[in-house]
Design a protein around this motif. Sequence first.
Motif, short mmCIF file in Angstrom:
data_model
loop_
_atom_site.label_atom_id
_atom_site.label_comp_id
_atom_site.label_asym_id
_atom_site.label_seq_id
_atom_site.Cartn_x
_atom_site.Cartn_y
_atom_site.Cartn_z
N UNK A 114 0.99 -1.34 -0.08
CA UNK A 114 0.15 -0.04 0.31
C UNK A 114 0.69 1.35 0.05
N UNK A 115 1.85 1.43 0.86
CA UNK A 115 2.95 2.05 1.06
C UNK A 115 4.10 1.40 1.45
N UNK A 116 5.25 2.19 0.74
CA UNK A 116 6.64 1.75 1.42
C UNK A 116 7.31 2.40 2.12
N UNK A 117 7.99 2.06 3.17
CA UNK A 117 8.77 2.83 4.10
C UNK A 117 10.12 2.22 3.98
N UNK A 118 11.09 2.86 4.66
CA UNK A 118 12.41 2.27 4.55
C UNK A 118 12.33 1.32 5.41
N UNK A 119 11.85 1.04 6.58
CA UNK A 119 11.88 0.02 7.47
C UNK A 119 11.07 -1.32 6.63
N UNK A 120 10.34 -1.07 5.99
CA UNK A 120 9.77 -2.19 5.23
C UNK A 120 10.66 -2.79 4.24
N UNK A 121 11.42 -1.82 3.40
CA UNK A 121 12.26 -2.18 2.39
C UNK A 121 13.61 -2.86 3.23
N UNK A 122 13.96 -2.42 4.40
CA UNK A 122 15.04 -3.09 5.28
C UNK A 122 14.74 -4.48 5.64
N UNK A 123 13.51 -4.76 5.78
CA UNK A 123 13.09 -6.15 6.05
C UNK A 123 13.38 -7.23 4.75
N UNK A 124 13.09 -6.47 3.37
CA UNK A 124 13.09 -7.42 2.56
C UNK A 124 14.52 -7.27 1.68
N UNK A 125 15.04 -6.15 1.80
CA UNK A 125 16.37 -5.66 1.28
C UNK A 125 17.32 -5.20 2.15
N UNK A 126 17.83 -5.95 3.10
CA UNK A 126 18.36 -5.34 4.17
C UNK A 126 19.81 -4.57 3.98
N UNK A 127 20.41 -4.89 2.82
CA UNK A 127 21.85 -4.59 2.65
C UNK A 127 21.62 -2.97 1.94
N UNK A 128 20.63 -2.80 1.30
CA UNK A 128 20.38 -1.62 0.49
C UNK A 128 19.30 -0.51 0.78
N UNK A 129 18.82 -0.86 1.84
CA UNK A 129 17.62 0.09 2.12
C UNK A 129 17.36 1.29 1.94
N UNK A 130 18.27 1.93 2.55
CA UNK A 130 18.36 3.26 2.49
C UNK A 130 18.66 4.00 1.17
N UNK A 131 19.53 3.39 0.56
CA UNK A 131 19.78 3.86 -1.01
C UNK A 131 18.68 3.62 -1.85
N UNK A 132 17.92 2.43 -1.51
CA UNK A 132 16.89 2.16 -2.54
C UNK A 132 15.68 2.89 -2.13
N UNK A 133 15.48 3.15 -1.01
CA UNK A 133 14.51 4.33 -0.70
C UNK A 133 14.55 5.39 -1.27
N UNK A 134 15.74 6.02 -1.27
CA UNK A 134 16.22 7.31 -1.87
C UNK A 134 15.90 7.11 -3.32
N UNK A 135 16.40 6.13 -3.99
CA UNK A 135 16.25 6.02 -5.48
C UNK A 135 14.55 5.97 -5.83
#
Length: 680
Positions: A246-267
């Motif tokens: 529904x919405x994507x947060x950095x902590x959700x990305x960190x759960x799925x892609x822990x190595x690159x969450x911050x950079x991927x969220x910024x992208x």
Amino acid sequence: MSSADEQDAMVLEQRLQAMRERTFIGREEELDVFRSALRGACSVLYVHGPGGVGKSALLRRFEQEAKAAGRPVTPLNAYTLEPTPAAFEAAAGSVLGDERGVLIIDTFERVQGLEGWLRERLLPRLPVGALVVVAGRIAPDLLWTADPGWAEALRVMPLRDLAPADAAALLDVRGVADDLRGPLLAFAGGHPLALSLGAAVAVKDHGASSRWTPAQDVISTLLDQLVGEVPSAAHRHALEVCAHSYVTTEDLLREILPDNAAALFAWLRRLPFVESSRLGLFPHDVVREVLEADLRWRDPRGYADMHRRITAFLAGRTRVASDAQVLGAVGSLFYLYRAVGSTAEFHSWRGDGEVYEDALRPKDAEALTRMASEVENDESGTAVAYWTARQPQAFRLYRRAETGELVGFCSWLRLYEPSEEEARIDPIVATAWANARAMAPLRPGEHLAIGRTWVRAEYSGASPVTDLIQWRAVGYCLRADRMAWSFMAMRDDDPMRDYLRTYDMHDVGEHAWLGNTEYALFAHDWRAVAAQAWLDRLDRLLLEGAQEAVAVPASSMAVLSQADFADAVRKALRHLSRPGELAANPLTRTRIVVEHGGTDPAKALRDLIEQAIGRLSGDPRADKFHRALVTTYLRGAPTQEAAAERLGLPFTTYRRHLAAGIERVCEELWHREIYGAVDG
């Protein structure tokens, strides 16, 4: 080229232009802005929007408007340009010397690196009266608006989807049959490219019907046009997570892609088709749909794995969320199942912003009573008045954000034992108790819950109000402690009845009457199918489809009375060394074993019993009970007489110790079955 060839080319060009003009729909507001720009309202018009939203078509219309006004026009497609200041200035140079010149730049994202040079070096040299239109996928840098010098010279125009009426008109122009318009609009919304591609395919598909869905070639084309190339597989995966959630947060990305969450969220947040809200990031609807469809077709196992990981994360967040955060948490979780059954028909997914949830205050009670009487009948109003006084915490109110007007409310009553007074005032409560007693009575410490809703007519069906009410209901069911039954009281004519069956809530038999209105009670036994099993069933419905899921029943737990539970414990003790007998014991399907985990219920049951016996050794008063149990059941005494002899006890004393020990084990396991924990 001969004059005849030139004439044929001219005729084709004219035909193409005529077709483009015929299919150009809407955009009146944008055209008005451009016309005012031609009259000097601004010097630079910066248009931005995601791929396929119609920027190029709008620029062609701008060009026609400028030429019709007698202005010399220089169209420039950055796709064909070398991304250097010299090349850009060479292509656009004529405008710099003409105060009536109009420069129209398309696909500016191809040379986005020149934005600073354009703003600081080239555009300030424009003669007063000239107009430059810049169009691209990426919004202008904030330095434009931060500079007071550009405040009046610049106009930024975000380009959105077509309005619903314009989207329908586009399908009409493209010759789409009436029965195909619904599914096409459901897929494409107001996105011009998706509408045009879908229309082009659908009108040629003579077998298409109201169940039309886009073919894979349409999906592939849209992916290329809307998303294009991505930097890496991780970036693609981040996009797929964003599309599914529904919405994507950095902590959700960190759960799925822990190595690159911050950079991927910024992208993600920089992508032209991804927008931001207070809850997180979300993609354009069409981008969401094509990414979802592509992944499910291309990699079903990967899609299922991603879904389950996101579900686990959001379910965990739902369980620990504060009361104020429950709606957002459940909304995000429930959105994952938007393709299950008729879910889309009963959700607007606009529950955030248009209306808001409020707690019941004493001054609101009269308004709720009055609304219940108006929406249903006086008997319903009487029941509401009764319960607002006795369980005010059970009520949630829903108000329009703009005015604060009450437009709906719901209640979730929590009841622990029957009451003659409650049954007399509220027949729905009496019927719920009767149904629970007939099917699987409550056990000590358990409660049943009854949910009801009252919504004004203009918000019935799929609306922001019903979104929030459903999210509150699901949140209550997933978070409630020791809830045996939930009952949803539904009027006999309510269209949501079939929808509730999809979610494993069923009309359980006896109905209730308030006045002349009949209510079915849709029930779920949360002891038999607990919250996680309920979510697992939804996963199967989503990932396998309804037909496959029918053959895979949800994990069902046994709901035993205290007497039956104790009898099963005694049998388990006698069969502790016989795995086959333990596997057939009803305790293997109870809460204590299911929540213990593992793939071998018989072993889990043995472990639980051994743990219960072991804890008796820590109590000096129970040490003799512990020794009797260990000697009899864990050290394999062939008979009770032999056990008594090993312990050096008279047989009657041994039997008394053993009976007391068995009783203590039964009590501890029952406490854990009901309360989910064991006292330290």
